[in-house]
Enzyme design. Sequence first.
Site, PDB file in Angstrom:
ATOM      1  N   GLN A   1      57.041   9.174  57.121  1.00 36.03           N
ATOM      2  CA  GLN A   1      56.448  10.504  56.929  1.00 36.03           C
ATOM      3  C   GLN A   1      56.890  11.501  57.992  1.00 36.03           C
ATOM      4  O   GLN A   1      56.689  12.702  57.819  1.00 36.03           O
ATOM      5  CB  GLN A   1      54.916  10.394  56.914  1.00 36.03           C
ATOM      6  CG  GLN A   1      54.318  10.004  58.259  1.00 36.03           C
ATOM      7  CD  GLN A   1      52.828   9.729  58.198  1.00 36.03           C
ATOM      8  OE1 GLN A   1      52.375   8.725  57.670  1.00 36.03           O
ATOM      9  NE2 GLN A   1      52.046  10.646  58.748  1.00 36.03           N
TER      10      GLN A   1
ATOM     11  N   CYS B   1      50.448  11.327  55.304  1.00 36.88           N
ATOM     12  CA  CYS B   1      50.181   9.936  54.924  1.00 36.88           C
ATOM     13  C   CYS B   1      49.532   9.820  53.547  1.00 36.88           C
ATOM     14  O   CYS B   1      49.836   8.915  52.775  1.00 36.88           O
ATOM     15  CB  CYS B   1      49.269   9.297  55.966  1.00 36.88           C
ATOM     16  SG  CYS B   1      47.707  10.160  56.162  1.00 36.88           S
TER      17      CYS B   1
ATOM     18  N   HIS C   1      43.794   8.044  58.451  1.00 32.94           N
ATOM     19  CA  HIS C   1      45.113   7.672  57.959  1.00 32.94           C
ATOM     20  C   HIS C   1      44.962   7.020  56.580  1.00 32.94           C
ATOM     21  O   HIS C   1      43.955   6.361  56.326  1.00 32.94           O
ATOM     22  CB  HIS C   1      45.754   6.696  58.964  1.00 32.94           C
ATOM     23  CG  HIS C   1      47.206   6.436  58.748  1.00 32.94           C
ATOM     24  ND1 HIS C   1      48.119   7.435  58.502  1.00 32.94           N
ATOM     25  CD2 HIS C   1      47.918   5.275  58.737  1.00 32.94           C
ATOM     26  CE1 HIS C   1      49.325   6.896  58.352  1.00 32.94           C
ATOM     27  NE2 HIS C   1      49.233   5.593  58.493  1.00 32.94           N
TER      28      HIS C   1
ATOM     29  N   ASN D   1      52.636   0.654  55.635  1.00 35.57           N
ATOM     30  CA  ASN D   1      52.477   1.931  56.327  1.00 35.57           C
ATOM     31  C   ASN D   1      53.648   2.860  55.977  1.00 35.57           C
ATOM     32  O   ASN D   1      54.578   2.441  55.270  1.00 35.57           O
ATOM     33  CB  ASN D   1      52.381   1.673  57.842  1.00 35.57           C
ATOM     34  CG  ASN D   1      51.725   2.832  58.596  1.00 35.57           C
ATOM     35  OD1 ASN D   1      51.443   3.892  58.025  1.00 35.57           O
ATOM     36  ND2 ASN D   1      51.486   2.626  59.878  1.00 35.57           N
TER      37      ASN D   1
END
Length: 336
Positions: A145, A151, A288, A305
């Site tokens: 990102q 996110c 997040h 992630n």
Amino acid sequence: MNKKFIILSIIMLMPLCLAQDISVEKLLAYNKWSSQNQRAYLNEDEKLYRQIVFFENLQKIKEHNSNPNNTYSIHLNQFSDMTREEFAEKILMKQDLINDYMKGIGQQATHNNANNETQMNSQNHTLAASIDWRTKGAVTSVKDQGQCGSCWSFSAAALMESFNFIQNKALVNFSEQQLVDCVTPENGYPSYGCKGGWPATCLDYASKVGITTLDKYPYVAVQKNCTVTGTNNGFKLKKWIVIPNTSNDLKSALNFSPVSVLVDATNWDYYSSGIFNGCNQTNINLNHAVLAVGYDEKDNWIVKNSWSAGWGEHGYIRLAPNNTCGILSSNIQVTA
Ligand SMILES: *[C@@H]1O[C@H](CO)[C@@H](O)[C@H](O)[C@H]1NC(C)=O
Ligand SMILES: *[C@@H]1O[C@H](CO)[C@@H](O)[C@H](O)[C@H]1NC(C)=O
Ligand SMILES: *[C@@H]1O[C@H](CO)[C@@H](O)[C@H](O)[C@H]1NC(C)=O
Ligand SMILES: *[C@@H]1O[C@H](CO)[C@@H](O)[C@H](O)[C@H]1NC(C)=O
Ligand SMILES: *[C@@H]1O[C@H](CO)[C@@H](O)[C@H](O)[C@H]1NC(C)=O
Ligand SMILES: *[C@@H]1O[C@H](CO)[C@@H](O)[C@H](O)[C@H]1NC(C)=O
Ligand SMILES: *[C@@H]1O[C@H](CO)[C@@H](O)[C@H](O)[C@H]1NC(C)=O
Ligand SMILES: *[C@@H]1O[C@H](CO)[C@@H](O)[C@H](O)[C@H]1NC(C)=O
């Protein structure tokens, strides 16, 4: 960053810094790190400040990794010249946005459409002992990102990518940038580009407008004007659900597909490998959004992630069982 601030910061850090010896070893570590991580600093003052922050972080890493009680290790990575406050500011979602959402502002968008049931998605109570959607080819490559709190768009895109694979047997990268540019207050969604937003708003949007591919609408890590029009733009989901906040419900949901989850990633910055349990469980801030892709035989969660494949375990983190980092708090899944 202005000069006064930098100088002030240096003065504030000086006593700490002098207290620890800046050895040749540390300087070599810094030189190696900075040659691998391209950084443009404003001036010599900032460079010096960054070096001091780096030495502090290097020290923390050494101490953490030398304690055999720790179940996970940490290492140097792209965040190693940032303080924890800067990491929160540049990479995670803003606290005021989160507070508003949790007070219900963001939830309204979720409840404005028909896809709003909270339910167990599967009546099959025989849960697999472990599940990992990566091994089924249902998860795209790990993305990055960059320095943008987007996110939420990565979590939502990854969720739709996996569902599209399970439903249509096609693994396709979807466009996070479309979500960053188009899922905005102007279009009726409480998500705010690089400041933060909510995966649920992306699902609402994609159910109405569709989501196009990464190739057609590439990621640039800043918010731009939305260039998508009409209501027929690629993949369109029909239905999504909210997962109740127990371990069994998340496991049950993961038997059906990956799940978009909100977490507290305040302390995730240097995670390298192992079972992470480093969150402050009495002070969870959901800042997040990521994608849960499974759990292992010991009920550790496997999470994708969006901080590049160089972060963590090839871009993934394993979280200790139950509500570690708030992983059970706010979860959604596409079901049709
Ligand atoms: C590891 O844990 C044990 C038992 O809780 C404790 O006595 C010991 O001090 C810990 N070691 C370190 C280095 O923190
Ligand atoms: C779900 O949405 C429908 C249609 O918009 C609405 O009638 C219903 O009350 C909603 N249910 C919940 C639990 O929000
Ligand atoms: C129920 O779950 C088990 C274990 O994952 C699986 O083997 C079985 O096919 C599932 N049955 C249905 C009806 O989904
Ligand atoms: C998705 O995009 C990445 C680049 O970000 C690429 O390496 C990968 O092959 C793509 N995956 C698919 C399934 O197209
Ligand atoms: C975005 O749209 C606004 C309003 O339509 C316009 O003023 C602005 O110049 C556009 N920005 C870019 C980068 O195209
Ligand atoms: C965890 O958060 C609580 C509440 O804010 C705080 O009192 C406590 O000191 C924190 N613990 C750690 C280890 O930071
Ligand atoms: C956490 O999960 C484990 C394994 O699933 C379970 O045995 C334990 O009771 C749970 N602990 C809490 C505090 O919920
Ligand atoms: C789980 O959800 C229930 C309501 O469904 C709520 O009362 C409870 O506080 C939640 N627990 C956590 C840990 O978020």
